[in-house]
Scaffold this motif. Structure first.
Motif, mmCIF file in Angstrom:
data_model
loop_
_atom_site.group_PDB
_atom_site.id
_atom_site.type_symbol
_atom_site.label_atom_id
_atom_site.label_comp_id
_atom_site.label_asym_id
_atom_site.label_seq_id
_atom_site.Cartn_x
_atom_site.Cartn_y
_atom_site.Cartn_z
ATOM 1 N N PHE A 47 1.022 -1.298 -0.025
ATOM 2 C CA PHE A 47 0.082 -0.023 0.072
ATOM 3 C C PHE A 47 0.881 1.086 0.129
ATOM 4 C CE2 PHE A 47 -2.287 3.507 1.769
ATOM 5 C CZ PHE A 47 -3.412 3.443 1.300
ATOM 6 N N LEU A 48 0.564 2.142 -1.076
ATOM 7 C CA LEU A 48 1.580 3.411 -1.002
ATOM 8 C C LEU A 48 1.170 4.428 -0.190
ATOM 9 C CD1 LEU A 48 2.164 3.492 -4.962
ATOM 10 C CD2 LEU A 48 3.815 2.248 -3.154
ATOM 11 N N ILE A 49 1.828 4.649 0.830
ATOM 12 C CA ILE A 49 1.633 5.979 1.696
ATOM 13 C C ILE A 49 2.117 7.046 1.135
ATOM 14 C CG2 ILE A 49 2.200 6.692 4.010
ATOM 15 C CD1 ILE A 49 2.235 3.821 5.016
ATOM 16 N N GLU A 50 3.360 7.087 0.415
ATOM 17 C CA GLU A 50 3.808 8.331 -0.192
ATOM 18 C C GLU A 50 4.364 8.094 -1.482
ATOM 19 O OE1 GLU A 50 7.123 10.081 2.091
ATOM 20 O OE2 GLU A 50 5.710 10.394 4.057
ATOM 21 N N HIS A 51 4.314 8.680 -2.690
ATOM 22 C CA HIS A 51 4.848 8.532 -3.955
ATOM 23 C C HIS A 51 5.316 10.114 -4.399
ATOM 24 C CE1 HIS A 51 6.161 6.971 -7.586
ATOM 25 N NE2 HIS A 51 5.210 7.879 -8.428
ATOM 26 N N ASP A 52 6.155 10.585 -4.606
ATOM 27 C CA ASP A 52 6.399 11.920 -5.398
ATOM 28 C C ASP A 52 7.859 11.922 -5.873
ATOM 29 O OD1 ASP A 52 8.113 12.356 -2.900
ATOM 30 O OD2 ASP A 52 6.579 13.426 -1.750
ATOM 31 N N ALA A 53 8.273 13.267 -5.928
ATOM 32 C CA ALA A 53 9.947 13.269 -6.753
ATOM 33 C C ALA A 53 10.714 12.902 -5.665
ATOM 34 C CB ALA A 53 9.948 14.737 -7.170
ATOM 35 N N PRO A 121 -1.023 16.890 12.821
ATOM 36 C CA PRO A 121 -2.590 16.606 13.221
ATOM 37 C C PRO A 121 -2.362 15.301 13.630
ATOM 38 C CG PRO A 121 -1.745 16.315 10.912
ATOM 39 C CD PRO A 121 -0.653 16.930 11.622
ATOM 40 N N ALA A 122 -3.530 14.757 14.361
ATOM 41 C CA ALA A 122 -3.935 13.413 14.826
ATOM 42 C C ALA A 122 -4.131 12.484 13.723
ATOM 43 C CB ALA A 122 -5.075 13.483 15.674
ATOM 44 N N ALA A 123 -4.341 12.989 12.593
ATOM 45 C CA ALA A 123 -4.689 12.181 11.319
ATOM 46 C C ALA A 123 -4.261 12.705 10.020
ATOM 47 C CB ALA A 123 -6.014 11.571 11.313
ATOM 48 N N GLN A 124 -3.678 12.065 9.149
ATOM 49 C CA GLN A 124 -3.437 12.632 7.806
ATOM 50 C C GLN A 124 -4.143 11.734 6.896
ATOM 51 O OE1 GLN A 124 0.675 12.673 6.837
ATOM 52 N NE2 GLN A 124 0.401 13.039 4.713
ATOM 53 N N ARG A 125 -5.307 12.563 6.044
ATOM 54 C CA ARG A 125 -5.906 11.664 5.209
ATOM 55 C C ARG A 125 -5.103 11.371 4.049
ATOM 56 N NH1 ARG A 125 -11.179 10.678 4.549
ATOM 57 N NH2 ARG A 125 -11.692 12.040 6.325
ATOM 58 N N LEU A 126 -4.897 10.235 3.300
ATOM 59 C CA LEU A 126 -4.173 9.975 2.195
ATOM 60 C C LEU A 126 -5.082 9.875 0.736
ATOM 61 C CD1 LEU A 126 -2.251 6.914 3.669
ATOM 62 C CD2 LEU A 126 -1.573 9.067 3.343
ATOM 63 N N ALA A 127 -6.038 8.902 0.790
ATOM 64 C CA ALA A 127 -6.890 8.865 -0.450
ATOM 65 C C ALA A 127 -7.933 8.074 0.054
ATOM 66 C CB ALA A 127 -5.883 8.214 -1.758
ATOM 67 N N ASN A 128 -9.253 8.553 -0.542
ATOM 68 C CA ASN A 128 -10.469 7.943 -0.429
ATOM 69 C C ASN A 128 -10.596 7.767 1.182
ATOM 70 O OD1 ASN A 128 -10.772 7.367 -2.994
ATOM 71 N ND2 ASN A 128 -9.563 5.607 -2.945
ATOM 72 N N ARG A 129 -10.790 6.433 1.732
ATOM 73 C CA ARG A 129 -10.985 6.531 3.271
ATOM 74 C C ARG A 129 -9.659 6.260 3.862
ATOM 75 N NH1 ARG A 129 -15.389 2.000 3.611
ATOM 76 N NH2 ARG A 129 -15.022 2.505 5.891
ATOM 77 N N PHE A 130 -8.548 6.300 3.282
ATOM 78 C CA PHE A 130 -7.239 5.829 3.908
ATOM 79 C C PHE A 130 -6.676 7.079 4.636
ATOM 80 C CE2 PHE A 130 -7.837 3.099 0.454
ATOM 81 C CZ PHE A 130 -8.033 1.719 0.792
ATOM 82 N N ALA A 131 -5.935 6.857 5.897
ATOM 83 C CA ALA A 131 -5.445 7.993 6.591
ATOM 84 C C ALA A 131 -4.223 7.191 7.553
ATOM 85 C CB ALA A 131 -6.353 8.453 7.546
ATOM 86 N N ILE A 132 -3.215 8.022 7.705
ATOM 87 C CA ILE A 132 -2.342 7.643 8.537
ATOM 88 C C ILE A 132 -2.589 8.337 9.917
ATOM 89 C CG2 ILE A 132 0.222 8.062 9.417
ATOM 90 C CD1 ILE A 132 -0.030 6.190 7.134
#
Length: 215
Positions: A47-53, A121-132
């Protein structure tokens, strides 16, 4: 990251590289090619949590330890989905826990900066319903807000450009993630289930073993 033997190259070059390419992004899945030679990534789903340059970071949804969450972070166990054990997110920094949550339908997350968390923050939304989920927060903040969560030890990482090289040679297939992938029960075959819902002919390979000699 992933080394392929001659069998893996056959499947990668002729299977994954022949399909329509989906670009990786946060909240997507990396599905290991049939015949992946690296024992740590055979039949893995990342599951990809981060993807950038700057690179790519993800956690493996398929490998769990025998360590109960209550042995590590007792207060967080009630929020974890069954089985409530620590999952092995990858080979990098296994002393660093990562909590991946799935939000409850219609629930709002505490995403505003929190002074008690150093402004994070207490949570970081990633995409759709997923969050860290920030494990420095009070678990009670998330009651009623999460449909479930997983605790991972470590992660898988790629340097800038490395993942694209592996995609080009057919090591991985990129697919959308579902909440059920993250919260799969103990008996689930996450890799096989993800393969079965992909475009033809990937469902044909859903029962491909970790080691072809087992077939």
């Amino acid at each position: 990251m992933a080394d392929m033997d001659s069998t893996g190259n056959l499947f990668g070059d002729r299977l994954f590289t022949s399909l329509e390419r989906t670009e990786p992004a946060t909240g997507m899945l990396l599905v290991a090619a049939p015949g992946m030679a690296s024992p740590g990534f055979a039949r893995s789903v990342i599951f990809l949590i981060e993807h950038d340059a700057t690179g790519t970071l993800g956690v493996d949804l398929t490998t769990r330890s025998e360590t109960p969450v209550h042995n590590v972070l007792e207060d967080w166990e009630p929020l974890m989905s069954k089985p409530p054990v620590v999952y092995i997110g990858g080979p990098v920094n296994r002393t660093q826990p990562i909590c991946l949550g799935v939000t409850a339908l219609g629930a709002e997350l505490p995403e505003q900066p929190d002074p008690e968390l150093g402004g994070a923050p207490a949570a970081q939304r990633l995409a759709n319903r997923f969050a860290i989920v920030n494990l420095g927060a009070e678990p009670g903040v998330f009651e009623g807000r999460l449909a479930g969560a997983r605790l991972f030890a470590g992660y898988a990482g790629w340097a800038p450009g490395q993942l694209h090289d592996e995609l080009d040679r057919g090591d991985w297939y990129v697919a959308p993630a579902l909440p059920s992938d993250v919260l799969a029960p103990a008996g689930a075959d996450v890799w096989g289930d993800v393969m079965r819902r992909q475009a033809w002919p990937l469902p044909l390979y859903a029962t491909y073993p970790e080691d072809i000699r087992d077939n």
